[in-house]
Structures are given as C-alpha cells and as structure tokens.
Design an enzyme around this catalytic site. Structure first.
Site, PDB file in Angstrom:
ATOM      1  N   LYS A  14       0.650  -0.728   0.013  1.00 44.77           N
ATOM      2  CA  LYS A  14       0.344  -0.079   0.248  1.00 44.77           C
ATOM      3  C   LYS A  14       1.057   0.884  -0.240  1.00 44.77           C
ATOM      4  O   LYS A  14       1.843   1.300   1.066  1.00 44.77           O
ATOM      5  CB  LYS A  14      -0.515   0.414   1.420  1.00 44.77           C
ATOM      6  CG  LYS A  14      -2.007   1.126   1.330  1.00 44.77           C
ATOM      7  CD  LYS A  14      -3.049   0.252   0.427  1.00 44.77           C
ATOM      8  CE  LYS A  14      -4.581  -0.011   0.848  1.00 44.77           C
ATOM      9  NZ  LYS A  14      -5.031  -0.972  -0.436  1.00 44.77           N
ATOM     10  N   THR A  59      -2.928  -5.972   0.508  1.00 43.29           N
ATOM     11  CA  THR A  59      -2.630  -4.874   0.799  1.00 43.29           C
ATOM     12  C   THR A  59      -3.696  -3.265   1.743  1.00 43.29           C
ATOM     13  O   THR A  59      -2.892  -2.734   2.280  1.00 43.29           O
ATOM     14  CB  THR A  59      -2.456  -3.803  -0.433  1.00 43.29           C
ATOM     15  OG1 THR A  59      -3.631  -3.138  -1.417  1.00 43.29           O
ATOM     16  CG2 THR A  59      -1.604  -4.296  -1.818  1.00 43.29           C
ATOM     17  N   ASP A  60      -4.858  -3.952   1.759  1.00 45.06           N
ATOM     18  CA  ASP A  60      -5.292  -3.029   3.205  1.00 45.06           C
ATOM     19  C   ASP A  60      -4.379  -3.978   4.146  1.00 45.06           C
ATOM     20  O   ASP A  60      -5.278  -2.547   4.900  1.00 45.06           O
ATOM     21  CB  ASP A  60      -6.691  -3.898   2.763  1.00 45.06           C
ATOM     22  CG  ASP A  60      -7.724  -2.427   3.129  1.00 45.06           C
ATOM     23  OD1 ASP A  60      -8.076  -1.898   3.275  1.00 45.06           O
ATOM     24  OD2 ASP A  60      -8.517  -3.581   4.187  1.00 45.06           O
ATOM     25  N   PHE A 159      31.298  32.092  -9.397  1.00 45.90           N
ATOM     26  CA  PHE A 159      31.147  30.765 -10.616  1.00 45.90           C
ATOM     27  C   PHE A 159      32.347  31.591 -11.726  1.00 45.90           C
ATOM     28  O   PHE A 159      31.849  32.502 -12.158  1.00 45.90           O
ATOM     29  CB  PHE A 159      30.522  30.132 -11.048  1.00 45.90           C
ATOM     30  CG  PHE A 159      29.750  29.230 -12.131  1.00 45.90           C
ATOM     31  CD1 PHE A 159      30.410  27.761 -11.524  1.00 45.90           C
ATOM     32  CD2 PHE A 159      30.014  29.239 -12.944  1.00 45.90           C
ATOM     33  CE1 PHE A 159      31.038  27.009 -12.041  1.00 45.90           C
ATOM     34  CE2 PHE A 159      29.975  28.336 -13.976  1.00 45.90           C
ATOM     35  CZ  PHE A 159      30.683  26.905 -13.709  1.00 45.90           C
ATOM     36  N   ARG A 176      27.799  37.134  -6.236  1.00 48.29           N
ATOM     37  CA  ARG A 176      26.360  35.953  -7.052  1.00 48.29           C
ATOM     38  C   ARG A 176      26.078  35.677  -5.994  1.00 48.29           C
ATOM     39  O   ARG A 176      26.403  35.114  -4.557  1.00 48.29           O
ATOM     40  CB  ARG A 176      26.531  35.183  -8.204  1.00 48.29           C
ATOM     41  CG  ARG A 176      27.017  33.421  -7.425  1.00 48.29           C
ATOM     42  CD  ARG A 176      26.904  32.637  -8.389  1.00 48.29           C
ATOM     43  NE  ARG A 176      27.610  31.354  -8.125  1.00 48.29           N
ATOM     44  CZ  ARG A 176      27.507  30.124  -8.448  1.00 48.29           C
ATOM     45  NH1 ARG A 176      26.592  30.173 -10.157  1.00 48.29           N
ATOM     46  NH2 ARG A 176      27.740  28.985  -8.056  1.00 48.29           N
ATOM     47  N   GLN A 223      28.953  22.663  -6.413  1.00 49.81           N
ATOM     48  CA  GLN A 223      29.505  21.079  -6.526  1.00 49.81           C
ATOM     49  C   GLN A 223      30.639  21.131  -5.411  1.00 49.81           C
ATOM     50  O   GLN A 223      29.819  19.687  -4.493  1.00 49.81           O
ATOM     51  CB  GLN A 223      30.435  21.048  -8.085  1.00 49.81           C
ATOM     52  CG  GLN A 223      28.937  20.360  -9.065  1.00 49.81           C
ATOM     53  CD  GLN A 223      29.130  21.606  -9.820  1.00 49.81           C
ATOM     54  OE1 GLN A 223      28.784  22.999  -9.396  1.00 49.81           O
ATOM     55  NE2 GLN A 223      29.074  21.544 -11.076  1.00 49.81           N
ATOM     56  N   ASN A 249      20.681  24.532  -8.331  1.00 53.42           N
ATOM     57  CA  ASN A 249      20.467  25.868  -8.754  1.00 53.42           C
ATOM     58  C   ASN A 249      20.308  26.726  -8.993  1.00 53.42           C
ATOM     59  O   ASN A 249      19.473  26.552 -10.344  1.00 53.42           O
ATOM     60  CB  ASN A 249      21.958  25.784  -9.412  1.00 53.42           C
ATOM     61  CG  ASN A 249      23.390  27.337  -9.172  1.00 53.42           C
ATOM     62  OD1 ASN A 249      22.792  27.632  -8.488  1.00 53.42           O
ATOM     63  ND2 ASN A 249      24.469  27.116  -9.859  1.00 53.42           N
ATOM     64  N   HIS A 251      19.065  29.530  -9.860  1.00 54.76           N
ATOM     65  CA  HIS A 251      19.434  31.276 -10.572  1.00 54.76           C
ATOM     66  C   HIS A 251      18.826  32.620 -10.153  1.00 54.76           C
ATOM     67  O   HIS A 251      17.736  32.294 -10.120  1.00 54.76           O
ATOM     68  CB  HIS A 251      20.082  31.370 -12.354  1.00 54.76           C
ATOM     69  CG  HIS A 251      20.248  29.889 -12.413  1.00 54.76           C
ATOM     70  ND1 HIS A 251      21.799  29.190 -12.015  1.00 54.76           N
ATOM     71  CD2 HIS A 251      19.906  29.192 -13.362  1.00 54.76           C
ATOM     72  CE1 HIS A 251      21.958  28.484 -12.313  1.00 54.76           C
ATOM     73  NE2 HIS A 251      20.603  27.890 -13.383  1.00 54.76           N
TER      74      HIS A 251
HETATM   75  O1  URC Z   1      27.731  26.354  -8.868  1.00 49.63           O
HETATM   76  C1  URC Z   1      27.355  26.612 -10.302  1.00 49.63           C
HETATM   77  N1  URC Z   1      28.000  25.573 -11.138  1.00 49.63           N
HETATM   78  C2  URC Z   1      27.685  24.725 -12.118  1.00 49.63           C
HETATM   79  O2  URC Z   1      27.623  23.548 -12.630  1.00 49.63           O
HETATM   80  C3  URC Z   1      27.468  25.845 -13.159  1.00 49.63           C
HETATM   81  N2  URC Z   1      26.967  26.064 -14.699  1.00 49.63           N
HETATM   82  C4  URC Z   1      26.233  27.018 -14.324  1.00 49.63           C
HETATM   83  O3  URC Z   1      25.925  28.080 -15.074  1.00 49.63           O
HETATM   84  N3  URC Z   1      26.073  28.313 -13.185  1.00 49.63           N
HETATM   85  C5  URC Z   1      27.044  27.334 -12.456  1.00 49.63           C
HETATM   86  N4  URC Z   1      27.563  27.391 -10.794  1.00 49.63           N
END
Ligand code: URC
Length: 302
Positions: A14, A59-60, A159, A176, A223, A249, A251
């Site tokens: 379930k 499942t009940d 970055f 950023r 990363q 990410n 943006h």
């Molecule tokens: O932290 C980031 N990793 C990426 O792999 C990536 N690629 C991107 O366009 N901006 C960023 N920023």
C-alpha cells in the site's frame, strides 16, 4: 518459435498511507504526521502465475497494520519503518524482505500569548523528513533524509574558471547569490545497531551540519559546497557510510535597472524558477560497502 515467460522482480503493498497520531496523555498534545508506503518482497509467484492468493498479504491489511502500529506511537519515521519491516518478515514465512518508506511532516506549536499552545499547531514548512528501509533476507538497509530544505546565501559565492566556447555567454562572477533546495539522503552502515540510535537526534544533528556546511566557506561552485556539506556529516557521524545529494542551482539574475537611471550594486535580482542547474553527487567513505539495493527505487539521486 515459442517463447517462455517467467516472473521477474516484483513487490507490492500500500502506497502513501497518511497517518496522523495525536498523543494525548496530558492536556499538552503531541502530533506526528506521516505518509507511509509498505511493499513486500518474497514468494508471490503463485499469485502472478496461477491466481492463487494464499501468500498475498492484502495491501489493505498492510494499511491497517500501519494504523494499528501508530496506536503505540511513531517515535521516529525510522523506528516506525523498522517495526513494520520486522513485523511483516517475521509474521509470514514467505515474506523475505521488502521496502518501507516514509515522509514525515513537522508541526510547530502555535505561539499564542507568548507561549506554545497545548493543542494548536502550525505546519513547519521548512523541509520534509524522509526515511527508507530495505530488508533483504538477513540484511537491513536504512536511509534517512530530507527534501525541500531551501537555503540561500547572499554573498560568499562565485563561479569562474569554467571553459568558454562559442555557446558560452555566462559572465564570470565572484559575488553572486547561491540558492538551492537541499535534498539529501544518508545511509547508515550495514550492521549498525539501530536500537542504540536516537533517530530524532541524529536527524536534527545532520540537518544542522548540512546547514552549517552551506554557510561556512566561500563557494566556488554548488558542487564544492555539496561536497563540504557531505564531508561535515561523515566526519561527525561514524555510523553513516554515504550521503547523496540532489540540489537545484536556483539562479538569481541581476536586474538591469539602468533604463530607470538606477544602479544595481548586487541588490535587485530576478529569481528564475526554470531552467535550473541540477547538481547531484554522493559523498562516501572510501571503504563504504556498496549498497545498490538500498538505493534502487529512490528517484532523483544519482
Ligand atoms: O555552481 C555552479 N555550478 C555549475 O556547474 C554551474 N554552471 C553554471 O552555468 N553556473 C553554475 N554554478
């Protein structure tokens, strides 16, 4: 030409049993709120091949077991799943394993007149707690986790240094916004004595370390921040073998205010919801045992 067909991997149960437990031993109530899925594995060949349901724990019945077990309290999603797994595998000889999964939603007491109310709650929207238990014969795999933990840092992120080709338009930046919804799942070492673990304390501690890890260093990329967050957890928790992340990410683009005769020194942003970068990785001990069976069925992680 004749073909022979055989039954391959199978499981059933379930899905998404919503269970809310109120503990009302005193006027000050407690609430536990879960979404539980139970799936059994074992010898179910006759049901598939012959229509013989002698082995099919309905499942009940699985759903009812979840509600009945909640009568004794949940405690933690992990402890609750361990109880369910033990029950089904010990009650039915042909159930040799299974997969039990839970999401848990947290509620805060409503602050009224300067104090947390006894029996009125407000959903805490910060994140959803997750747990997965996989039992396979004598082996038990347990994975705790969280999802949708939204975090942002307004500086100390950049970055630069990425390859540029004819399709690259992204300008380099050393300042950023870094924002993401953290999804993380951490797997306990195979053979851990779960009876000695305080899962709620473990959860609070890991969540705290993830948040601290997000804040601590200048981020050269999401990363790197992901890896730092995972490392902090493994350093502090010897009972955890690996932690997987999936993090968008999110943006934030600087808005051009010059048409309005205004500057924009990193203060006004457009928060895009899509597309988003999607960063996924595992941080693991060098000597971690592989545990593919524990992870299969968990979508959205690599
Ligand atoms: O932290 C980031 N990793 C990426 O792999 C990536 N690629 C991107 O366009 N901006 C960023 N920023």
């Amino acid at each position: 030409m004749s073909s022979k067909f055989i039954l391959g991997e199978n499981q059933y149960g379930k899905a998404e049993v919503r269970v809310v437990k109120i503990t009302r031993d005193s006027d000050r109530h407690e609430i536990e709120d879960l979404n539980v899925t139970s799936q059994l594995r074992g010898d179910f060949a006759a049901a598939h091949l012959e229509g013989d349901n002698a082995h099919v724990v309905a499942t009940d019945t699985q759903k009812n077991t979840i509600y009945a077990f909640a009568r004794d309290g949940v405690g933690s999603p992990e402890a609750f799943l361990l109880r369910l797994g033990e029950h089904f595998t010990s009650s039915f000889d042909w159930v040799t394993g299974g997969r039990w999964e839970a999401e848990s939603y947290s509620w805060d007491r409503i602050q009224a007149h300067g104090a947390g109310h006894d029996h009125s709650f407000v959903r805490n929207g910060q994140e959803v707690r997750t747990a997965v238990l996989v039992r396979d014969g004598a082996t038990t795999h347990l994975i705790s986790g969280l999802k949708d933990l939204t975090v942002l840092k307004s500086t100390q992120s950049g970055f630069v240094g990425y390859p540029k080709d004819k399709y690259t338009t992204l300008p380099e930046t050393t300042d950023r916004i870094l924002a993401t919804d953290v999804s993380a799942r951490w797997r306990f070492k195979t053979g851990t004595d779960f009876s000695a673990l305080d899962f709620n304390k473990n959860y609070d501690d890991v969540k705290g370390l993830l948040l601290e890890g997000f804040t601590e260093k200048y981020s050269h990329a999401l990363q790197q921040t992901l890896f730092d967050m995972g490392t902090k957890v493994l350093e502090a928790h010897s009972e955890i073998d690996e932690i997987k992340f999936s993090m968008p990410n999110k943006h934030h683009f600087l808005v051009d205010l010059s048409p309005f005769g205004l500057d924009n020194p990193n203060e006004v942003f457009f928060a895009a919801d899509r597309p988003y970068g999607l960063i996924e990785a595992t941080v693991q001990r060098e000597d971690a045992n592989p545990a593919d069976i524990a992870w299969s069925g968990i979508a959205g992680f690599c």
